[in-house]
Design a protein around this motif. Structure first.
Motif, PDB file in Angstrom:
ATOM      1  N   SER A  62      24.262  -4.602  18.944  1.00  0.00           N
ATOM      2  CA  SER A  62      24.572  -5.769  18.109  1.00  0.00           C
ATOM      3  C   SER A  62      24.413  -5.402  16.641  1.00  0.00           C
ATOM      4  CB  SER A  62      23.710  -6.951  18.511  1.00  0.00           C
ATOM      5  OG  SER A  62      22.384  -6.691  18.220  1.00  0.00           O
ATOM      6  N   ASP A  63      25.255  -4.457  16.185  1.00  0.00           N
ATOM      7  CA  ASP A  63      25.260  -4.141  14.755  1.00  0.00           C
ATOM      8  C   ASP A  63      26.424  -4.838  14.076  1.00  0.00           C
ATOM      9  OD1 ASP A  63      27.167  -2.728  16.037  1.00  0.00           O
ATOM     10  OD2 ASP A  63      26.603  -0.754  15.287  1.00  0.00           O
ATOM     11  N   TRP A  64      26.888  -5.911  14.651  1.00  0.00           N
ATOM     12  CA  TRP A  64      27.973  -6.706  14.067  1.00  0.00           C
ATOM     13  C   TRP A  64      27.662  -8.170  14.324  1.00  0.00           C
ATOM     14  CZ3 TRP A  64      31.125  -9.170  17.929  1.00  0.00           C
ATOM     15  CH2 TRP A  64      30.830  -8.754  19.248  1.00  0.00           C
ATOM     16  N   ASN A  65      28.356  -9.049  13.627  1.00  0.00           N
ATOM     17  CA  ASN A  65      28.122 -10.466  13.901  1.00  0.00           C
ATOM     18  C   ASN A  65      29.452 -11.147  14.207  1.00  0.00           C
ATOM     19  OD1 ASN A  65      29.172 -10.476  11.393  1.00  0.00           O
ATOM     20  ND2 ASN A  65      27.544 -11.631  10.423  1.00  0.00           N
ATOM     21  N   TRP A  67      18.238  -8.943   9.236  1.00  0.00           N
ATOM     22  CA  TRP A  67      19.704  -8.921   9.130  1.00  0.00           C
ATOM     23  C   TRP A  67      20.146  -9.699   7.914  1.00  0.00           C
ATOM     24  CZ3 TRP A  67      23.520  -6.448  11.633  1.00  0.00           C
ATOM     25  CH2 TRP A  67      24.830  -6.946  11.497  1.00  0.00           C
ATOM     26  N   LYS A  84      24.388 -14.478  12.339  1.00  0.00           N
ATOM     27  CA  LYS A  84      23.366 -13.555  12.897  1.00  0.00           C
ATOM     28  C   LYS A  84      24.064 -12.508  13.744  1.00  0.00           C
ATOM     29  CE  LYS A  84      19.192 -15.342  11.916  1.00  0.00           C
ATOM     30  NZ  LYS A  84      18.636 -16.427  12.675  1.00  0.00           N
ATOM     31  N   PRO A  85      23.403 -11.385  13.999  1.00  0.00           N
ATOM     32  CA  PRO A  85      24.035 -10.371  14.859  1.00  0.00           C
ATOM     33  C   PRO A  85      24.367 -10.929  16.247  1.00  0.00           C
ATOM     34  CG  PRO A  85      21.855  -9.660  14.145  1.00  0.00           C
ATOM     35  CD  PRO A  85      22.120 -10.948  13.482  1.00  0.00           C
ATOM     36  N   THR A 104      15.186  -5.101  12.821  1.00  0.00           N
ATOM     37  CA  THR A 104      16.576  -5.137  12.373  1.00  0.00           C
ATOM     38  C   THR A 104      17.131  -6.551  12.478  1.00  0.00           C
ATOM     39  OG1 THR A 104      16.732  -3.002  13.460  1.00  0.00           O
ATOM     40  CG2 THR A 104      18.769  -3.924  12.624  1.00  0.00           C
ATOM     41  N   LEU A 105      16.787  -7.197  13.553  1.00  0.00           N
ATOM     42  CA  LEU A 105      17.297  -8.544  13.795  1.00  0.00           C
ATOM     43  C   LEU A 105      16.746  -9.534  12.779  1.00  0.00           C
ATOM     44  CD1 LEU A 105      19.049  -9.781  16.021  1.00  0.00           C
ATOM     45  CD2 LEU A 105      16.952 -10.509  17.116  1.00  0.00           C
ATOM     46  N   LYS A 123      19.911  -3.228   5.889  1.00  0.00           N
ATOM     47  CA  LYS A 123      19.757  -2.027   6.717  1.00  0.00           C
ATOM     48  C   LYS A 123      18.270  -1.678   6.737  1.00  0.00           C
ATOM     49  CE  LYS A 123      24.059  -0.698   7.662  1.00  0.00           C
ATOM     50  NZ  LYS A 123      24.445  -1.609   8.705  1.00  0.00           N
TER      51      LYS A 123
END
Lengths: 376, 334
Positions: free
Chosen positions: A282-285, B276, A98-99, B272-273, B279
């Motif tokens: 949080s556009d990365w995990n 995921w 998850k992010p 967005t979450l 996009k």
């Protein structure tokens, strides 16, 4: 005869006192690795070995008064407290697909936020996270003695090259060994100038070294490093912990800094601040983000409350939403007594008793307690 | 001077008839001293004449009235109206003030007791008496208006004016022209938009806590004119609030009266979450519904409350619970 009796009385009193007052010892835990800490260890002290301390905190991360105290006590002992433990437990059970989850530590000035962050950093370091750690944001933005230049790559933005280079050194100091081990490389070519390029496949260590040597590009290097690390994390190559102390300084109205043409710069105009703000997105995990807001990091006109939204504002809230607010409270009674036991053990506090008064005077804030005990 | 000259002068003096100018004698060596004392010429005014000592005249006063008061007297006759405290009239052992060594001073000669306002003229029996005297002028209370709620429902608008009595040549007072009109905003049956517009139009004349709009008019010379003007303003406000102007479409997020989760970045972050690693575009965010998503609904509620009511321990904790459910569902279960 009377004189003899009096002498005997003194002697027995002295012996009595000696036997009655034994120097207390603080409750400690033997678990050196924060990975093993659990709810059993709350309010106990644990010692970080000096090598690890110098690896993580040599170039910043521990508050200065605390560092002085550790020098005096010849050991770095941290109290295990609930907020840090809670974050560590969450980190253990996080689903890293998850992010990245954002945590925000908040609390009154002197309640131990930075040391809680230090505990978490130690955990992350021993669990092989890459630390993207900004020790204290206000030192970037305060004190107008810095070289501030307009950025060559981003229009209208300002660089603080030397501070950025210093930070890169801090980064290498913390993560150099781990980066070598993971062997992370750049994913694309970066052209700094006509002569200087970093080709695809260069290790991140080399990239950072370039940033340090050519301070002019240090700010851009910070940004690129962050993007590369985010990409690597998302590709499961590594894990990263973003930790920012004094996070609310990013949202202050002004800074002390001026460029050479005497233009005042706002925090949002500084490339390093933008990099920091991009780090908490949080556009990365495969990682986590930990922020610390502190009234002291705010401008001195805006310190009435320690609550996070007051400090970071609506804009800041929208930037980091959703996050998990973690309150760092004042010491509990057990923690407070253990802290005083520790001070008595270390002879920092040379007289027993007076604990109620200390409790009242310091409102159980650990930083206040340390300062208050210094002359006692 | 020769002896002859002296003799001559003496003679002139003797020759002057006695009492020749009797009325015009201002000064004469013949004037005898009035009191028996021998007068001395005192050019430098050195002699000190002590003042005669004032004689102390003992006044005869009556004993304090309070001592001779019967227990069953009518107090409202003794103290009929508002009056400064008088120790001899009030049969109470009062003390007031502070003395560092002795007990606090008693009621006699005590300025502290005279300074403070007293309510000795409005004792409960006096009030009762007053009311019973006024009762003959009252009419019966109308039926159906037993409670305050009933009054508000039937008479939503309150008009307040003040009359002034003067014992002066003119009985007119400029202040009596002022008219205050009060009305509860909820009684106007405004819709969401109109209510918001009305509140923005009236500014600080609206009290959010009691939901009351207050219009004070004093610009016309007479009370009647002011009242008419107040009612006109109210009418104009009502109709203006109910119209929707074209420029109202330009309302931005910063102009919103409340935080609305759907219009804000918070929803985008949430969508967005949940989606995921997809996009998410703006259209996806708009079309995403959280009607069947209890976690999302709780989160929305928490964010809205946090930003609308301000942060405190309660709202922050609620937000924390909601955020934990969104971000770390596995820890909640554990």
């Amino acid at each position: 005869m009377r004189a003899y009796r009096r002498l005997c009385g003194y002697a027995t009193a002295a012996v009595k006192q000696e036997t009655q007052y034994q120097i207390p010892t603080a409750a400690r835990t033997e678990k050196k690795n924060p990975v093993d800490h659990d709810s059993q260890d709350v309010s106990k002290f644990y010692t970080i070995d000096p090598k690890t301390v110098s690896n993580i905190f040599q170039t910043g991360g521990l508050p200065k008064p605390f560092t002085e105290q550790t020098n005096m006590f010849a050991e770095t002992a941290l109290m295990i407290r609930q907020p840090a433990l809670e974050v560590i437990n969450s980190l253990k059970s996080t689903d890293f697909q998850k992010p990245a989850v954002r945590y925000l530590l908040y609390g009154q000035t002197g309640s131990g936020k930075s040391l809680s962050l230090a505990h978490i950093l130690h955990y992350a370091y021993s669990s092989k996270f890459i630390l993207y750690h900004i020790p204290y944001v206000p030192i970037w933005l305060k004190y107008d003695r810095k070289e501030v230049n307009w950025s060559s790559s981003k229009n209208g933005m300002a660089d603080i090259p030397l501070i950025a280079a210093q930070w890169l050194k801090h980064f290498v100091h913390q993560n150099g060994a781990l980066l070598n081990e993971l062997n992370l490389t750049t994913s694309q070519d970066y052209v700094w100038s006509q002569r200087e390029t970093t080709p695809q496949g260069t290790t991140l260590n080399e990239l950072v070294t370039h940033g340090i040597n050519r301070a002019k590009y240090a700010c851009d290097c910070m940004d690129i490093l962050l993007n590369e690390l985010k990409a690597h994390c998302s590709n499961n190559r590594c894990k990263m912990l973003v930790a920012i102390d004094g996070f609310n300084a990013f949202f202050n109205e002004k800074t002390d800094l001026k460029t050479e043409d005497r233009v005042k710069v706002t925090p949002q105009q500084i490339t390093m601040v933008q990099t920091g703000l991009s780090a908490v997105l949080s556009d990365w995990n495969n990682g986590a983000i930990i922020m610390v807001t502190s009234p002291r990091a705010a401008l001195n006109t805006k310190r009435e409350s320690h609550l996070p939204i007051y400090l970071i504002g609506r804009q800041g809230f929208e930037h980091i939403d959703p996050f998990i607010p973690v309150m760092v409270p004042e010491l509990s009674t057990v923690e407070f007594n253990n802290m005083l036991d520790y001070y008595e053990e270390k002879r920092w506090l040379q007289k027993p008793g007076g604990r109620k008064e200390l409790e009242f005077l310091t409102s159980k804030l650990p930083a206040d307690l340390m300062a208050r005990c210094a002359p006692l | 001077m020769s002896a002859l000259q002296t003799t001559l002068r003496r003679t002139t003096a003797v020759l002057m008839p006695i009492g020749y100018y009797p009325a015009r004698v201002w000064c004469s060596t013949r004037a005898a001293p009035t009191d028996g004392k021998f007068r001395v010429l005192d050019l430098k005014k050195k002699s000190f004449v002590p003042h005669a000592k004032k004689k102390y005249i003992k006044t005869i006063t009556l004993p304090p009235r309070a001592l001779s008061m019967p227990v069953d007297q009518e107090w409202s006759n003794v103290w009929p109206g508002p009056r400064t405290f008088h120790p001899a009239t009030v049969p109470l052992a009062l003390r007031q003030g502070y003395d560092p060594k002795r007990a606090s001073p008693g009621k006699y000669g005590n300025a502290e007791l005279m300074k403070i306002p007293n309510f000795l003229h409005i004792t409960p029996p006096a009030v009762k008496k007053h009311c019973s005297a006024l009762k003959q002028f009252c009419t019966e209370w109308p039926k159906g208006l037993e409670t305050d709620e009933d009054c508000d429902r039937h008479f939503p608008m309150t008009t307040i004016t003040t009359d002034y009595c003067h014992s002066s040549p003119t009985i007119k007072d400029p202040k009596s022209r002022i008219v205050t009109i009060k009305i509860k905003l909820s009684t106007l049956n405004l819709d969401k938009h109109a209510r918001d517009k009305m509140i923005r139009l009236v500014g600080d004349r609206y009290d959010e806590e009691s939901d009351i709009l207050t219009i004070v008019t004093d610009r016309c010379p007479t009370r009647k004119q002011n009242y008419d003007y107040g009612v006109y303003v109210l009418t104009a406000l009502y109709h203006e609030s109910n119209t929707f102007e074209e420029w109202e479409r330009q309302k931005q997020e910063a102009d919103m009266e409340h935080y609305i989760w759907e219009n804000n970045p918070s929803k985008k972050a949430y969508v967005t979450l949940t989606r995921w690693p997809e996009k998410v575009s703006d259209d996806d965010v708009k079309s995403h519904s959280i009607d069947e998503d209890t976690v999302g609904q709780k989160y929305k509620e928490a964010v809205t409350e946090l930003l609308n009511n301000g942060e405190d321990t309660y709202t922050l904790n609620k937000y924390r619970e909601a955020a934990l459910a969104v971000l770390l569902p596995q820890t909640i279960q554990a």
